[in-house]
Each structure stands twice: as C-alpha cells, then as structure tokens.
Scaffold this motif. Structure first.
Motif, short mmCIF file in Angstrom:
data_model
loop_
_atom_site.label_atom_id
_atom_site.label_comp_id
_atom_site.label_asym_id
_atom_site.label_seq_id
_atom_site.Cartn_x
_atom_site.Cartn_y
_atom_site.Cartn_z
N VAL C 249 -6.66 1.14 -0.56
CA VAL C 249 -7.49 1.68 -1.62
C VAL C 249 -6.92 2.97 -2.18
CG1 VAL C 249 -9.79 2.60 -2.14
CG2 VAL C 249 -9.57 0.51 -0.81
N VAL C 250 -6.32 3.81 -1.36
CA VAL C 250 -5.84 5.09 -1.90
C VAL C 250 -4.42 5.06 -2.45
CG1 VAL C 250 -7.33 6.70 -0.70
CG2 VAL C 250 -5.20 5.99 0.37
N THR C 251 -3.67 3.99 -2.22
CA THR C 251 -2.31 3.99 -2.76
C THR C 251 -2.20 3.01 -3.91
OG1 THR C 251 -1.67 2.32 -1.15
CG2 THR C 251 -1.09 4.58 -0.64
N THR C 252 -1.32 3.30 -4.86
CA THR C 252 -1.10 2.35 -5.94
C THR C 252 0.36 1.94 -6.06
OG1 THR C 252 -0.89 4.13 -7.52
CG2 THR C 252 -3.04 3.14 -7.34
N PHE C 253 1.23 2.46 -5.20
CA PHE C 253 2.62 2.05 -5.25
C PHE C 253 2.97 1.32 -3.98
CE2 PHE C 253 2.25 5.76 -7.84
CZ PHE C 253 2.97 5.43 -8.98
N SER C 254 3.63 0.17 -4.12
CA SER C 254 3.88 -0.57 -2.89
C SER C 254 4.85 0.16 -1.97
CB SER C 254 4.39 -1.98 -3.21
OG SER C 254 5.49 -1.90 -4.06
N GLU C 255 5.74 1.01 -2.55
CA GLU C 255 6.65 1.74 -1.68
C GLU C 255 5.91 2.78 -0.85
OE1 GLU C 255 7.45 1.08 -4.79
OE2 GLU C 255 9.14 -0.29 -4.46
N LYS C 256 4.80 3.27 -1.38
CA LYS C 256 4.06 4.30 -0.66
C LYS C 256 3.11 3.74 0.37
CE LYS C 256 3.97 8.02 -4.04
NZ LYS C 256 3.08 8.86 -4.83
N MET C 257 2.86 2.41 0.29
CA MET C 257 1.93 1.81 1.23
C MET C 257 2.54 1.78 2.63
SD MET C 257 0.60 -1.68 -0.43
CE MET C 257 -0.30 -1.74 -1.97
N PRO C 258 1.69 1.91 3.65
CA PRO C 258 2.21 1.66 4.99
C PRO C 258 2.37 0.14 5.21
CG PRO C 258 -0.10 2.24 5.09
CD PRO C 258 0.31 2.37 3.65
N LEU C 259 3.04 -0.22 6.28
CA LEU C 259 3.33 -1.62 6.56
C LEU C 259 2.07 -2.50 6.65
CD1 LEU C 259 6.12 -1.84 9.23
CD2 LEU C 259 6.02 -2.97 7.03
N SER C 260 1.04 -1.96 7.28
CA SER C 260 -0.17 -2.76 7.46
C SER C 260 -0.66 -3.27 6.11
CB SER C 260 -1.26 -1.93 8.12
OG SER C 260 -1.45 -0.72 7.41
N ALA C 261 -0.67 -2.37 5.12
CA ALA C 261 -1.12 -2.76 3.79
C ALA C 261 -0.11 -3.69 3.14
CB ALA C 261 -1.34 -1.51 2.93
N GLY C 262 1.16 -3.42 3.35
CA GLY C 262 2.19 -4.28 2.79
C GLY C 262 2.07 -5.71 3.32
#
Lengths: 290, 436, 309
Positions: C249-262
């Motif tokens: 919910v708080v990130t909008t860039f896939s590079e900034k996401m942690p692995l769990s979200a990825g």
C-alpha cells in the motif's frame, strides 16, 4: 510505594510514543467511527449505537465467534506438544538437535501463500493425500475444505503446524533459564525423566508457557490470511466457516460497510481483551515466580 | 479535491486524542473526502512539451511488458511525461485503491473493472471522459458496445475498455474420441450440451472423467445460462433472480450435476474446473478467453479446441473488460488523460494485441490472439462479442455476490428446489441493492 | 564489573567436574561438559523417534513445495497429484529473475528488516525491562494499553497509518515503509516476560556498586536476556520479511517494494504460474532460514554452553 523516579519513563518513552501515534490513535479513530455511518472514501454521519445493535442481532457474529473459538482451541493443543518437543530438544547431549530445530522451524519461515497451495493439495477431498492416508486405515475422509466444520479443522491443523515452530523457539529460550544443576540434583535423587519433566521443566517454564499461550490465543483470534488462502475466496463454505476477522474484513473491505466493520473490530478488541485479562488473572494460580 | 472532513469529527477526534496526549497525531491525519465532488470531464490534448510525472496503477504483472511498449510509444509523442507503472496484485489492489481514494492519493491513471466502477464513479473518484469524446479524440464506436455501457454510470462515460474477455467452452478432443462421442460442430442447444456431457461422463466414468463442470463463478457459468434463458441477473435497480428465466438458468447446472455430467459443487471447490480440465479429467470446461495462457506451451494444447456456448432461448455469453480511468483528484490530469487517450488508440491497442497477454478492445486489433493457438478455433471468443452481455454489476456488487455464494450451492446440490432458492436470493439481493 | 563476575562465576560452575553418579547412560569420554550432560537420563532413542517423525511431518509440505518449484504448472495443478515432475524444471528459478527485480527487492527487504529488528530490540528491551523490573505509577495500565493494540485486527490500522505516513510526507519512502513496524507491543511483552524471570540479586549487587538504572540494564540484565533477544530478532525478521499489505500500500515502485510484496505480484487474478511462485518464495525464504540456522547455533547453543543463561 516508592518508584524508580524518572528512569522508567525514559525507558518506555520511545516505545510508548510510537505505539501511541501509530497504534492507539487508529484504535481510537476506529472506536469513534464505530458510532458512525462511515462512507467508503471518508465522510460520516453520527449513528449512535446503531452499528452495535445491528451487530449483536447478526447471526454472523456468533457464527464467526464459534468458528474462531474452535480454531483457537485446536491451535492451543500445539502448546503442550511444543513444551514436550522443546524439552526433548533441550536434552543434554542430544545429537542432531540443530537439525531438528530447523525442521520444526521450517513451517514458520515458509511463505503463507505458497504453503497454502500445498495444503490445498493435501486436503483435496477426491485426490488429497490426507484422505488417501485415512483410507488406508479405513476412514472415509470428508471434503476438508468444502465441508463446514471440517474446513475450520483443516485450517486449524495448518495453524497448529505453522505456530509450533514459534512456540518451540520461545520455549527453548525459556529452557535455557533453567539451571542444569536442578536436573543433576533430581538425577541424584533418582527421579525419572518424566518426573523431571513434570516437577522441574514444566513448573520453571510456566512464564514462557504463559507468554506463548497469551500470544497464541491473541493471534488465533486474528485468524484471517490463512483461512482466506486455504479455503479460497470463492469457496461456498466460506460464509459458514468465517472467522471474526474475516467477518470484519468482509464487511469493511468487500461490502464497504465501514462503520459496521469498525464496530466489529471493537467487539473483537473487547473479546480478546476479556479473554486475555482472564488469563492474566489465572496466571497467579499456575505461573511461577511472577 | 481538498479534504472536506466535517468539523465535529475533528473536535471529537481531538478530544479523544488529547485524552492520551496525542496532539501530535492531529497534524497529518484526519483526512478523507466524503463528498461526491468528482471531475467535470474537462479535457484538452496537451502540448507535446508538457512535463509531468504520473503513476499508472495496474494489477497484472503479465501485462507489464506490453504496457511498457505502450509507454515507450507514448513518450515519442510526449517525451517529458514520465510514467511509473505500479503493479499491485489483484487480491490487494482494491484494498490499496480504497486506502488511496480515502486519502486523495489515487494513481493518476489506473485500471478499473466492472464490479467496482459504480462505487468509484458515484463517489466522485473518477474523471469522466466526456471531454475527450466531445473533442473527437476517443470514439466510443471502436469498442464492443456492451463494454462501453459497463463504464457508463448514470449516463456519464468514465472510460473505454482496454481489453475484453468472453466465455466459451474449452474442449478436450482426445477425451471426446476416447468416449466415442462426436465433437459438436457449429451452434448447439442446451439439450445437446447436457446429453454430450452425460454421455462422456458415463463412457469414461472408470477413468474419473467428467463431460462438463459447473462452479461458483457466475461469470464463467451461471450468468451465461441465465442470459441464454432470456433472464437477467440485475434489472435496473432490482434483482433479476425472481424471474422464471433466471431459475431456468440455474436449473441448467442443477440438472448437469444431477445427471452426473459434472462433478458436484463440493468436488469443484476442492478441485476447480480449470484444474479438472488441465489434468485431462474434464472434456468441456466453460472458461474465459484468458484461459488460453494456461493452455499454450502445455502438452494439452494440441488436443484443445473451443466451442461456442450452447443456446437456450437465445445465444449469449458474458463479456467483461478492464478500463483505464483517470483519478478525479489527479494533480496531473492533463497528462493522465493524454495517456488514457493514447492507450485507447488503435496504435496502442495493436501493441497490446501483438504482445498477446489479452484481447485488445479496439475493433480490428485482435488477430494476434486467434493466431496464438491457430488450431484451437479461438475465433469463437471474438465472434461471440456480437451477442455478448456485460457482466452484471451494481454500485456494491460484492454485497449480493456474497448472497449468491451463500445460497446458490443449495440449488446446485439439489438440496432445495431451484425456484425457492432463487426467490430467496432475489429478496436478499433486492435488500442489498436498496442499501446502495 | 558485575556482569563479568557473573560470567566468570557461571563459567567456573560449568567447568567443575561432573557428578559421578550418573545413572545408566553409557559413559563414553569423560571430563567434557558435553558428556557430563550426556550421562544424565539414559538413551535418546525415544527422543530421536519423536523428533525425527515429527520433524519429517513438519517438513513435508515444505519439501513438497520444493518439488512443485521444479515442476510444470500443469503438474502442480494436476489431480491426481504428481509427486515427481517428468522433467526437473530448473528454469523456473531463472524465470523468477525475469519476472521480478529480485535483487533490488531483496535489498529493500534486507534494509527494512535490519532497521526494524535493531529498533525493536532496542525499544522493546528498554520498555520490557521497565515494565518488568521498575516501579512507577500507572505501570499496569500502560502495559495493558500497550498489549491492547495486539487485540485489534491489523487491517484496522491500515488507513490511519497510511494517512499518518502521508502527513509526514513519507509515502513511497523507506521511512514510510519501516515506520509503524519500529514499535512492537509483542516484543515488549516478550522482553517483559524474559526480564521477569531473572533473579533480583544481580541488580542489587550492581546497585550497591553504584551503577545507575541504565547501566544495570545495559551491562547486567541485557546480556542475560540474549536468548529472548534472539527470539525477538527471529520473530521480527520473519514478520518484517513476510509482511505484505503495508509495503504494497505505501510503495508505488516495484524496485522499492520488498520481496514479500514483489512475490505477491506473481499471483494473478485468473491464472497463476505456481511453480514460479514456489521457486520465488523458496529463494525469498532462504536468507531467513540461513539466518535462523546461524542464530540457533551461535546464539542459543553458544550462550548455553558458555554458561551465560
């Protein structure tokens, strides 16, 4: 009673400040919104206790409470198992203890969505491993994930499986606090291993057991992800198998009745709070050294 | 849109906050825009040197390569509009969107689907496309009519479809042969389908193979038969389930299960229809065009062909498609609208089609889809657009979807007479609709 | 310093020769602490049986996950289940790297996990210690309030925390990702339990030596709490590593996401490539598993054998 002056406040200040802003505040907001008719995207009108009146008349509340209690009861069975296993792992000189620890810890590390897929295969009514195994001993297994009741049991089995590792590491840490000299003394007195387990391990481990019990109850009452992942969102038994938090989620995020969902959240809060308070009361009877 | 939090809440909240010494928390948080301010649909194609940073919210990782091609083409026209694609998995997409909408931080442009458009449009979260249509930059005639209607709420158009899917029957030719049942050709009737399914089930019962399969997903199963019976699921502001036609559409599946032509609903919950099919234990699977991606590159691909859905009183299939919509609260609305218009253009749609992840909505850009499995007769999905009905939705579809999920299994299992169940469903659905 | 004397004292105890009266156990080599313990309680056959069978049961779904990660999607979804793929699909692991910016997401995961774990250990031990061993007005009430936040469904916090982070201008930043997770009621409760169980004499001695409360905490009590701190570290790491909704919910860039979200973005709404999901989740859990293996051997065993209990 004389206190410790300013010191304790310095110790707790950073944590309490953070918790207040990021956790108390949302809870207070929720408490407030539970008294309103809260729009999906914000905005509200005061509704008094209307949400609570509807809620207490809603059979879904009692159904989901019942399912949650059943789930919690089954997962709690894991605690005596964890105590026994942790004490085995603590046996001095036990070979492969590290390996065993890793094996029991694996479920706790595994990613829930991936593991749910595996469990769905195990529980499959027609082709599942569990029913194959049961058939060998002459039991005709149910359609686990699509029969009300059986579905809750199935989810609880996974819950127990994944929480055992957690309980065991907490208990393992607790066991390290028991001086080995006590066992040596008991040994000298000729106490059997079972006797040692009962009269040394369990009593001295009660603070850890108490902690694990509290956390297990609280997290069992929060059952949501696991239920959703194992049963699947289009499962027809979901309405009959839902947990309290699933009920909350359904009203708030699926049906978009957010004020009602806030009221459900407050009731969940109250129920867990009461259960936990009772446990703290009871601990005086069985927890040592607290 | 500025936060329009009513004053009593601020005060009430402040009192509560003060009680635990939380004045600090007040600075940033009593957000939420409750009103249905919405957008005007105002539109002007930007100058090519417009500089902006916009985000584009989507839920399907598989489509990102095609989207990136689209954006590269878009940037040839507007080199200074920087687009960030944000993928959120479908399961969490709507929770995130709701959180963002409540905080005025929606992506500038984002994917919307049928079940949710009503909620977001009627709450003023989405910018209409009326300006772009009036300017002639978007021609609604280029897209399947049923889908254009899906994104028209209270006579205002909020988007055009970017892609679509229809429902057909995925058939396993090898199982037909094994059962000694001829493969149906051309249009066929309900009765012919029922007979074929029952024949295959009984011929191959030793192998545990079924002829057909129902399920709890209305879009791929019972919505189609309700439409084919001449019924509706939702009719204006009321439930369509009370009609005898809707009951017939449900009865179709009850009969199929009762005849042994389909596994039971319980079996289908444990093992879904697509799993039965890909495991080679189901001869005819009612599935969407999206199922193609599960078939290509498998051993099954050579044995698969697509049949049109059978006709009841009339021919029908459910059509659905995703739309790109602009946030009414976007700070870069002009740039977002420019991208929205570009993505709906023939050029961008052709790119989408060639990438092969979806069937693009723009008429005439779909040939790449049918060529992806040339022997499987995928043309059925395109031809059925002609008689397709949009996925039934309302402003709060989820509420009555839950009633369907709870009640219909009783009808499918034959536990209660179908008409009794559909009547109860109609009542509950009407109650849910009245609350919208 | 007091902690050193404790250390020395227990170590002395440990090196005292074992009592000779051990019953039954086949005494192999004498004199080491290990065999001293080995002598107590007889053979470990039952223990090995229980732990072995139990361990295999526990590990089974996980092992199957490994097999699934090497199968085709059709095999994974097949009924009846396919226990061994026709051909091992190592390619599934390579595809993870095509589908996800795996390394940059791994980096985000490591960063947020380290920050949160360090912060939680610091804040929770401090507060846990105060709640367990200090006296102050309102202690019970404050503890109850801290614990009470565990009792609310976590989705309740989502919107408020999002708007707080938005108010601080931290959306889509590392700060926003880690912030709510720095504070843990669970960890406070865990550390309180640990400190409660400790003997009071050590503190008394240090106090007589003129140490202030922080010195007592830092130099005497904190080292004693190491087993529980390692538990807190493990649980925090795991929680942070697997956390899904908040980072999404708080990130909008896939590079900034942690692995769990990825990882979650690999799951489609209609069709999912399950073997890739399995492979990705195994790759993602590997660092945590290695950390656990190191922690449980170095910290739990290490502390026990050094006598620092």
């Amino acid at each position: 009673m004389a206190g410790d002056g300013i010191w304790p406040w310095l110790f707790i200040a950073p944590l309490v400040a953070g918790i207040s802003v990021f956790y108390f505040w949302p809870v207070l907001q929720t408490a407030f919104y539970s008294l309103t008719d809260w729009g999906v995207f914000g905005g509200w009108t005061f509704a008094g206790f209307a949400n609570y009146v509807t809620l207490f008349a809603d059979p879904a509340l009692y159904l989901s409470l019942g399912n949650t209690l059943l789930y919690t009861a089954i997962v709690l069975l894991g605690i005596p198992i964890a105590v026994y296993l942790a004490s085995l792992l603590n046996l001095p000189g036990l070979r492969f203890a590290g390996l065993y620890r890793v094996l029991f810890f694996l479920p706790y590390v595994a990613m829930p969505t991936a593991v749910a897929m595996v469990w769905r295969v195990i529980f499959n009514g027609d082709f599942g491993l569990l029913n194959h195994a049961l058939a060998i001993v002459g039991i005709d297994g149910p359609y686990w994930i699509s029969t009300p009741g059986a579905a809750t049991v199935a989810v609880a089995i996974v819950g127990l499986w994944s929480s055992l590792g957690f309980s065991m590491i907490v208990l393992a840490a607790g066991l390290k606090n028991i001086p080995p000299e006590m066992y040596e003394a008991a040994e000298l007195d000729g106490a059997t291993r079972w006797r040692q387990f009962r009269s040394i391990t369990v009593p001295l481990l009660t603070p850890s057991i108490f902690f694990v019990t509290i956390i297990t109850v609280i997290s069992s009452f929060q059952l949501f992800d696991l239920l959703y992942a194992i049963l699947g969102s289009s499962n027809p038994v979901l309405p009959k198998s839902m947990s309290l938090v699933y009920f909350f989620y359904r009203e708030g995020f699926v049906n978009n009745d957010k004020g009602y969902a806030a009221a459900i959240a407050m009731v969940i809060f109250l129920i867990i709070g009461i259960v936990t308070a009772i446990q703290f009361r009871l601990q005086k009877r069985w927890v040592q050294g607290d | 849109m500025s936060p329009s939090f009513p004053t009593p809440a601020r005060r009430g909240a402040a009192v509560l906050a003060g009680a635990v010494g939380l004045a600090l928390a007040l600075s940033g948080c009593s957000g939420g825009s409750g009103g249905a301010a919405g957008g005007s649909g105002e539109y002007a194609a930007p100058e090519s040197d417009l500089s902006a940073k916009i985000t584009y919210g989507v839920w399907d990782q598989n489509q990102v390569p095609a989207i990136e091609e689209n954006i590269a083409a878009f940037n040839e026209e507007y080199p200074d509009i920087d687009v960030t694609v944000n993928v959120t998995p479908f399961a969490e997409y709507w929770t995130k969107l709701q959180t963002q909408a409540s905080s005025d931080t929606l992506p500038d442009l984002f994917w919307m689907n049928g079940p949710n458009i009503g909620l977001y449009a009627s709450n003023g979260q989405i910018e209409p496309i009326t300006g772009a249509v009036d300017a002639g930059d978007l021609d609604l005639g280029n897209y399947p009519e049923a889908l254009v209607d899906l994104y028209n709420i209270d006579d205002v158009q909020y988007g055009v479809p970017k892609d679509f899917d229809t429902i057909g029957i995925w058939a396993n030719k090898a199982l037909f042969e094994q059962a000694g049942v001829p493969l149906p050709e051309g249009d066929w009737t309900w009765q012919e389908f029922q007979d074929t399914a029952a024949q295959i089930s009984s011929a191959l019962s030793a192998e545990g193979v079924y002829g057909g399969a129902g399920g709890m997903d209305g879009q791929t199963t019972y919505y189609n038969t309700i439409f084919q019976a001449g019924g509706t699921v939702i009719d204006g502001d009321a439930s369509g389930y009370a009609s005898p036609e809707a009951a017939e559409g449900i009865q179709f599946w009850t009969d199929l299960i009762a005849s042994g032509g389909s596994p039971s609903i319980q079996q289908l919950t444990d093992t879904t229809g697509d799993q039965w099919f890909t495991s080679g234990k189901l001869a005819m699977y009612w599935g969407g065009s999206w199922f193609r991606s599960a078939i290509t590159d498998t051993d099954l691909a050579a044995n698969v062909t697509v049949l049109p859905l059978p006709s009841g009183e009339e021919q029908a299939t459910v059509i659905h498609g995703v739309s790109n919509v602009v946030s009414a609260a976007s700070k870069n609305k002009q740039a977002a609208q420019a991208l929205q218009v570009f993505l709906a253009s023939e050029e961008a749609q052709q790119q989408q089609g060639d990438a092969g992840a979806v069937i693009p909505a723009f008429t005439g850009t779909q040939s790449a889809f049918t060529e992806s499995l040339p022997d499987a007769n995928l043309q059925v999905f395109l031809d059925s657009v002609e008689y397709a009905k949009p996925l039934p939705v309302s402003k709060n579809s989820a509420a009555w979807n839950a009633e369907e999920a709870e009640l219909l299994p009783q009808a499918f299992a034959g536990e209660r007479p179908v008409a009794e169940v559909t009547e109860e469903l109609a009542e509950k659905m009407d109650a849910a609709l009245a609350e919208e | 310093m007091t902690d050193r004397t404790t250390f020395v004292r227990t170590r002395t105890v440990d090196s005292v020769p074992a009592p000779v009266l051990g019953r039954g156990a086949p005494s192999t080599t004498a004199r080491t602490a290990r065999t001293r313990r080995g002598r107590r309680g007889g053979s470990h056959v039952v223990a090995h049986l229980v732990l072995g069978v139990g361990g295999l049961l526990m590990a089974f779904p996980f092992v199957w996950q490994i097999i699934m990660s090497l199968s085709t999607n059709t095999e994974v979804q097949s009924v009846t289940p396919v226990f061994w793929p026709a051909e091992l699909q190592w390619d599934n692991y390579a595809r993870v790297f095509d589908r996800l910016p795996f390394l940059s997401q791994l980096q985000t995961s490591v960063t947020i996990t380290v920050i949160r774990t360090v912060a939680q250990i610091l804040l929770c031990t401090l507060a846990g210690y105060a709640f367990a061993r200090m006296r102050f007005r309102g202690r019970g009430l404050l503890l109850a309030l801290v614990l009470s936040i565990l009792m609310v469904p976590s989705q309740v916090y989502l919107l408020s925390q999002y708007q707080l982070v938005q108010g601080f201008g931290l959306l889509d930043s590392l700060g926003g990702l880690v912030l709510p997770g720095l504070f843990s009621a669970f960890g406070t409760f865990l550390m309180r339990t640990a400190f409660l169980a400790m003997p009071a004499e050590l503190e008394e001695a240090a106090r007589l030596d003129g140490a202030n409360p922080f010195q007592i905490f830092w130099k005497v009590m904190l080292p004693l709490a190491m087993p529980s701190i390692s538990v807190l570290a493990i649980t925090t790491v795991l929680w942070s590593w697997n956390e899904l909704l908040w980072p999404l919910v708080v990130t909008t860039f896939s590079e900034k996401m942690p692995l769990s979200a990825g990882l979650a973005t690999l799951i489609g709404d209609r069709t999912t490539d399950y073997p890739v999901v399995m492979a990705a989740s195994l790759l993602a859990m590997a660092p945590v598993l290695i950390l656990f293996i190191v922690l449980q051997r170095r910290v739990i065993d290490g502390l026990a054998s050094s006598g620092l209990k």
